[in-house]
Design an enzyme around this catalytic site. Sequence first.
Site, short mmCIF file in Angstrom:
data_model
loop_
_atom_site.label_atom_id
_atom_site.label_comp_id
_atom_site.label_asym_id
_atom_site.label_seq_id
_atom_site.Cartn_x
_atom_site.Cartn_y
_atom_site.Cartn_z
N ASP A 107 0.82 -1.21 0.00
CA ASP A 107 0.00 0.00 0.00
C ASP A 107 0.85 1.26 0.00
OD1 ASP A 107 -1.92 -1.89 0.35
OD2 ASP A 107 -2.73 -1.09 2.21
N ASP A 200 -2.19 5.95 -2.75
CA ASP A 200 -1.59 4.77 -2.15
C ASP A 200 -0.79 4.07 -3.25
OD1 ASP A 200 -2.87 5.28 0.25
OD2 ASP A 200 -3.93 3.36 0.34
N HIS A 248 -7.18 0.32 -4.30
CA HIS A 248 -6.04 -0.49 -4.70
C HIS A 248 -6.39 -1.34 -5.91
CE1 HIS A 248 -4.78 -0.03 -0.24
NE2 HIS A 248 -4.67 1.09 -0.92
N ASP A 250 -4.88 -4.04 -7.05
CA ASP A 250 -4.37 -5.40 -7.12
C ASP A 250 -5.37 -6.51 -6.78
OD1 ASP A 250 -4.22 -4.58 -4.49
OD2 ASP A 250 -2.13 -5.18 -4.18
N CYS A 355 -0.71 -7.67 -1.57
CA CYS A 355 -0.73 -6.59 -0.57
C CYS A 355 0.35 -6.78 0.50
CB CYS A 355 -2.07 -6.56 0.16
SG CYS A 355 -3.51 -6.49 -0.89
O1 DAV Z 1 -10.55 -4.89 -3.81
O2 DAV Z 1 -10.88 -6.00 -2.04
C1 DAV Z 1 -7.95 -5.32 -2.01
C2 DAV Z 1 -6.64 -4.61 -1.85
C3 DAV Z 1 -6.36 -4.06 -0.53
N1 DAV Z 1 -4.99 -3.63 -0.41
C4 DAV Z 1 -10.29 -5.15 -2.66
C5 DAV Z 1 -9.12 -4.43 -2.03
#
Ligand code: DAV
Length: 377
Positions: A107, A200, A248, A250, A355
Site C-alpha cells: 500500500d 496509495d 487499490h 491489485d 498486498c
Molecule cells: O478490492 O478487495 C484489495 C486490496 C487491498 N490492499 C479489494 C481491495
Amino acid sequence: MPKIVNSWNEWSRLKRVIVGRADGTMVQAPEPATVRDWPEDGFPKGTYGPLPQEMEDAANEQMDNFAALLEKHNVIVDRPEVLDFSQQVSTPDWKQDSMFGVMPPRDILLTIGNEILEATMSQRSRWFEYLAYRPLLQSYFEQDPEFRWESAPKPRLTDASYVDGMDFWEYAESFSDEEQIERFTKKKQWNLTEEEPLFDAADVGRFGRDLFVQRSTATNGAGIDWLRRHYPEHRVHEVLFYEAHPMHIDATFIPLRPGLALSNRQRYPMTDEMVKLFEMNGWKIVPCAEPALSEKPPLCFCSVWLSMNTLLLDEKTIFVEESEKAQQQQFYELGFEVIPVPFWAVGPFGGGLHCATADVYREGDLEDYFPKQIPGY
Ligand code: DAV
C-alpha cells in the site's frame, strides 16, 4: 557494493521482497477517510481497538510460512519493524486516536527501478506508517549506492481533503452498489477532494514503461498528476473500473506476463482508451475465475476478490491462496506453475499475497511493452 533495489514490473524473477507483519493491527479509530462498522464482530461504529489475539496469531503464522516459502525459492525476505499502532498520533493539523498496522507494505512502498517511493497515503491512521519501514530503507541506502530513497510530499489531511468528513460513508452506503457507481465512480469522486495530491502505492500497476494508476477512494486526480510529473520517463495512465468503492488496483487488474493481464470478472475497465491500448499492443485481458468465498471474513475490509491478489515469482510461476481452487485452475490453464499458499487468515489485516509484499529486487530492466500509444492518454 551490492545492488539491492531494482524492480520495473510485476512479473520478472523476484529476488528480494518485504513481507509485512500482522502484529498489533488495529480496527482503526474513526476518521474522515475511514469508518468501520462491524457490530456483529465486536466493533460497532465509533469503536476501535486491536484485532483479536487469536486472529493475529493465525495471520502471523501464515505470513511466517509464506516468508519461509519465498526463502525456499531463493528470495531474500525482509520484515518491517512493529510500532505501537494503538497509540494516538497527531500533526499540527489533527489528532487521530489510533494508527493501523504494518501488514500491507504494497500500500505504501512503490518500487520503480532503483527507487522506492513512500506514498502519501490518504488516511490519518496511516500517515506515520512509513516509520515501520525506515530501518529497512535506511539499510538499503547504506548498502546500495544506487538506491534512490524517495518520499512523496506528506499530505496535510485537514478536513479540506475530505468530502463531508465521516458523513460521506453513511451517505454513500445509503445507495446500492449500482447507484454508487453512477453517483461516485462515473464522476471519479468519492470521499477525497482535490485539495492536495493523495495516493496509495497499491493503486499503481507496474507494466515496465507504462504505469496504470487507479482513481479510487485512496488516490485522487492530483495524486496521479504528481506521479506523472515524478516519473517523466514513464507513461502514467489513469484507469477506472466498474466498482463502487475502489481501493487499490491489485484485486481488480493485474499483469501476469508480457502480453497477458487478468481483470476482475465483476469490475471491468471503464476507461475505453485503456482497453484500446492493450488491444493495439497485442495484450490479452482475461477475466479472473470465481472466488472461493461468497462473503468476506469477519473484520475484513477487503473483498472476496483477494482471490486474484497473487504474487508472481517469475513470469511462469505464481503464488495463489490455497483455497482459491478455481483461480489456481485458471492459472494452470494459462500455463503457470501454481504454488498454493494458505493466506486467508491475513485478509482482515489488510489484504492478500500481493498486498502483504513489496518488491525490492526483480531481475530485468526497464522495457516498453506498449510501443503503440494513444495520443493524450
Ligand atoms: O478490492 O478487495 C484489495 C486490496 C487491498 N490492499 C479489494 C481491495
